[in-house]
Motif scaffolding. Structure first.
Motif, PDB file in Angstrom:
ATOM      1  N   CYS A  33     -16.266  -6.292  -0.371  1.00 15.41           N
ATOM      2  CA  CYS A  33     -16.373  -4.876   0.005  1.00 15.41           C
ATOM      3  C   CYS A  33     -17.806  -4.361  -0.022  1.00 15.41           C
ATOM      4  O   CYS A  33     -18.035  -3.172   0.208  1.00 15.41           O
ATOM      5  CB  CYS A  33     -15.499  -4.018  -0.927  1.00 15.41           C
ATOM      6  SG  CYS A  33     -13.723  -4.250  -0.707  1.00 15.41           S
ATOM      7  N   THR A  79     -11.251  -3.682  -6.413  1.00 18.19           N
ATOM      8  CA  THR A  79     -10.975  -3.770  -4.981  1.00 18.19           C
ATOM      9  C   THR A  79     -10.168  -5.026  -4.667  1.00 18.19           C
ATOM     10  O   THR A  79     -10.185  -6.008  -5.412  1.00 18.19           O
ATOM     11  CB  THR A  79     -12.277  -3.780  -4.165  1.00 18.19           C
ATOM     12  OG1 THR A  79     -13.079  -4.908  -4.564  1.00 18.19           O
ATOM     13  CG2 THR A  79     -13.066  -2.500  -4.392  1.00 18.19           C
ATOM     14  N   PHE A 113     -11.504   5.331  -2.824  1.00 15.57           N
ATOM     15  CA  PHE A 113     -11.224   3.903  -2.861  1.00 15.57           C
ATOM     16  C   PHE A 113      -9.741   3.719  -2.550  1.00 15.57           C
ATOM     17  O   PHE A 113      -8.886   4.010  -3.379  1.00 15.57           O
ATOM     18  CB  PHE A 113     -11.588   3.318  -4.226  1.00 15.57           C
ATOM     19  CG  PHE A 113     -13.060   3.280  -4.487  1.00 15.57           C
ATOM     20  CD1 PHE A 113     -13.785   2.123  -4.242  1.00 15.57           C
ATOM     21  CD2 PHE A 113     -13.736   4.401  -4.946  1.00 15.57           C
ATOM     22  CE1 PHE A 113     -15.158   2.091  -4.467  1.00 15.57           C
ATOM     23  CE2 PHE A 113     -15.097   4.376  -5.175  1.00 15.57           C
ATOM     24  CZ  PHE A 113     -15.818   3.214  -4.939  1.00 15.57           C
ATOM     25  N   ASP A 114      -9.479   3.240  -1.346  1.00 15.34           N
ATOM     26  CA  ASP A 114      -8.115   3.104  -0.850  1.00 15.34           C
ATOM     27  C   ASP A 114      -7.624   1.681  -1.097  1.00 15.34           C
ATOM     28  O   ASP A 114      -8.317   0.710  -0.790  1.00 15.34           O
ATOM     29  CB  ASP A 114      -8.116   3.413   0.655  1.00 15.34           C
ATOM     30  CG  ASP A 114      -6.718   3.522   1.221  1.00 15.34           C
ATOM     31  OD1 ASP A 114      -5.767   3.568   0.435  1.00 15.34           O
ATOM     32  OD2 ASP A 114      -6.584   3.556   2.453  1.00 15.34           O
ATOM     33  N   VAL A 156      -6.586  -0.091  -4.144  1.00 17.37           N
ATOM     34  CA  VAL A 156      -7.182  -0.830  -5.251  1.00 17.37           C
ATOM     35  C   VAL A 156      -6.101  -1.187  -6.261  1.00 17.37           C
ATOM     36  O   VAL A 156      -5.083  -0.501  -6.378  1.00 17.37           O
ATOM     37  CB  VAL A 156      -8.304  -0.012  -5.938  1.00 17.37           C
ATOM     38  CG1 VAL A 156      -9.514   0.093  -5.046  1.00 17.37           C
ATOM     39  CG2 VAL A 156      -7.812   1.388  -6.320  1.00 17.37           C
ATOM     40  N   THR A 160       0.807  -1.222   0.000  1.00 19.42           N
ATOM     41  CA  THR A 160       0.000   0.000   0.000  1.00 19.42           C
ATOM     42  C   THR A 160       0.839   1.272   0.000  1.00 19.42           C
ATOM     43  O   THR A 160       0.283   2.367   0.003  1.00 19.42           O
ATOM     44  CB  THR A 160      -0.927   0.005   1.217  1.00 19.42           C
ATOM     45  OG1 THR A 160      -0.156  -0.239   2.392  1.00 19.42           O
ATOM     46  CG2 THR A 160      -1.986  -1.075   1.088  1.00 19.42           C
ATOM     47  N   ASP A 168      -4.626   4.480  -4.864  1.00 16.34           N
ATOM     48  CA  ASP A 168      -5.855   5.043  -4.303  1.00 16.34           C
ATOM     49  C   ASP A 168      -6.512   5.916  -5.372  1.00 16.34           C
ATOM     50  O   ASP A 168      -5.830   6.490  -6.229  1.00 16.34           O
ATOM     51  CB  ASP A 168      -5.558   5.891  -3.067  1.00 16.34           C
ATOM     52  CG  ASP A 168      -4.727   5.142  -2.032  1.00 16.34           C
ATOM     53  OD1 ASP A 168      -4.985   3.943  -1.835  1.00 16.34           O
ATOM     54  OD2 ASP A 168      -3.822   5.754  -1.427  1.00 16.34           O
ATOM     55  N   THR A 211      -8.644  -3.137   0.526  1.00 16.88           N
ATOM     56  CA  THR A 211      -9.412  -1.964   0.115  1.00 16.88           C
ATOM     57  C   THR A 211     -10.321  -1.466   1.234  1.00 16.88           C
ATOM     58  O   THR A 211     -11.010  -2.240   1.888  1.00 16.88           O
ATOM     59  CB  THR A 211     -10.264  -2.270  -1.127  1.00 16.88           C
ATOM     60  OG1 THR A 211      -9.397  -2.565  -2.223  1.00 16.88           O
ATOM     61  CG2 THR A 211     -11.142  -1.082  -1.492  1.00 16.88           C
TER      62      THR A 211
END
Length: 457
Positions: free
Chosen positions: A184, A220, A204-205, A207, A89, A139, A224
């Motif tokens: 999700c 996702t 949307f974190d 992805v 991430t 993101d 996510t």
């Protein structure tokens, strides 16, 4: 062991200590087998630097109860490693790996100096670099445009799973498609999101980036997280896009002429009048508290739900089939639950606390919607889209009261209040009224209560 910042960490890291705030935690799974590989989290120091942290499943049970998003921790006796894992991430040349000797200590310090959220919004050039690889995630954010729910699909080596396509409009004005997998779904309330005006900014974190015929889309993953209307520096710019996405006005004739497969879940505004109210099947129903479906009431047997059996608590839900019209056409539609309560200004919780409900006694508020004009927000249901049927749902409704009528109501209320005050003076003689009454303007009470109406007859 010396306290380091993230930028000062060096392999192997065993004798280093770092102070971190956890911004997000997730369980790590192999998508095709659902095998758990442990826990991962994204953390930041007070310099605003982030790092990906992985805890193998062999030691995850030791740390799982201690981890909490937003908390500060002292971490020591960990390994600093090259990031061999996927779904990272944050882009960095190294990450932190926990082992059985790692020490994790929550600390009560004020976390204000540490980022609570962190996002990395990549441009299209960078997205193409990340495409079709699960090494690094990205993101994305934008204004919600549309949600399209697809049928369950079969994934190799898995059972069927659900997915939906979410379309957002980015700050550039371009649209981005995001495939949201079933894992999700619980992060999004589709009906609520689609009913809001103006539409909200979604983030949307974490992805992954994919391409189809040289077009970028996102999907996702297990890390996510979907944020709704979060305050980020980019929010003022993206909110300007909202103006172009406000629901379009539509007449009933136009709504009936639209092809459901083409308009999908698009939301419209309309001004309508309630012409008919069908109470042949009552004005409420008993619903399962778990799925809101109508319960079964077999004679001689307990109330039950088709999907959840007898272990349920029935809830009273309003259900009102009505006919609405405008100058162009009319439409039959059923309003349920919150929207029905809003239009009738009648609330089940209030009725239940004041003697309950009965089929024989229909609340005045329900009957009073006849011939009233409302400004509504309306759109197709998901089932209507799937069946290609023009079955609409009202998501919001506000009664329209013309200026002349509002004046009449205010004058009537003012006269009623004056009559009531005179009655009180006759009853109480020289008793002074409350000084608060002298400062409450009449137009704060635009409607006349049934009790006061009786007095004026």
């Amino acid at each position: 062991m010396s306290l380091k910042t993230i930028n000062e960490l060096t392999p192997p890291g065993q004798n280093q200590t770092v102070k971190l705030r956890i911004t997000r935690i997730w369980e790590v799974f192999i998508p095709t087998t659902q095998r758990n590989l442990g826990i991962a989290f994204l953390a930041f120091d007070n310099q605003g630097q982030g790092i990906h942290v992985h805890i193998p499943e062999s030691t995850a049970d030791k740390f799982r109860p201690m981890l909490m998003e937003g908390m500060l921790y002292h971490v020591s006796r960990f390994q600093v490693v090259n990031p061999y894992m996927t779904h990272l991430t944050v882009i960095r040349n190294y990450g932190i790996l926990f082992n059985r000797n790692t020490i994790l200590k929550p600390i009560p310090d004020d976390p204000a100096g540490y980022p609570r959220h962190f996002f990395h919004f990549d441009n299209d050039e960078k997205l193409f670099e990340l495409a079709n690889s699960d090494k690094y995630l990205t993101d994305s954010y934008g204004v919600l445009v549309k949600i399209v729910v697809a049928e369950n699909i079969l994934i190799p080596k898995q059972n069927k799973t659900g997915k939906k396509e979410v379309i957002i409009k980015r700050i550039s004005g371009d649209e981005m498609k995001i495939t949201v997998w079933e894992g999700c779904f619980n992060q999004m309330d589709d009906d609520l999101l689609l009913s809001l005006n103006p539409p909200l900014v979604l983030i949307f974190d974490a992805v992954s980036v994919r391409t189809f015929r040289d077009t970028i889309y996102l999907q996702t993953t297990s890390p996510t997280k979907i944020y709704v209307d979060l305050d980020i520096p980019e929010k003022p710019q993206i909110e300007a896009v909202n103006e172009s996405l406000a629901p379009a006005n539509a007449t009933i004739a136009e709504l009936l002429s639209f092809e459901p497969k083409k308009i999908q879940r698009t939301i419209f505004k309309a001004e309508v009048t309630v012409d008919e109210l069908n109470l042949n099947n009552g004005w409420y129903y008993k619903a399962c508290n778990l799925c809101n479906k109508k319960v079964n009431e077999p004679e001689g047997s307990p109330i039950n739900c088709t999907y959840h059996g007898e272990k349920i608590v029935p809830r009273i839900k309003m259900r009102l089939p009505i006919r609405i019209s405008d100058d162009t056409d009319s439409m039959d539609i059923t309003i349920f639950d919150k929207e029905a309560e809003q239009m009738t200004n009648t609330y089940i919780t209030s009725l239940m606390s004041n003697g309950g409900v009965s089929e024989e006694k229909v609340p005045d508020g329900v009957l009073n919607i006849l011939n009233k004009k409302f400004r509504i927000v309306i759109g197709l249901t998901q089932r209507a889209v799937e069946e290609n049927s023009p079955t609409y749902k009202i998501y919001d409704a506000v009664q329209v009261i013309d200026i002349q009528k509002r004046k009449e109501m205010t004058l009537t209320n003012s006269q009623t209040k004056e009559d009531d005050d005179n009655d009180k003076e006759l009853e109480k003689g020289d008793t002074l009224s409350s000084p608060i009454d002298a400062f409450v303007e009449n137009d704060l009470f635009p409607s006349v209560s049934p009790l006061k109406k009786k007095k004026t007859r």
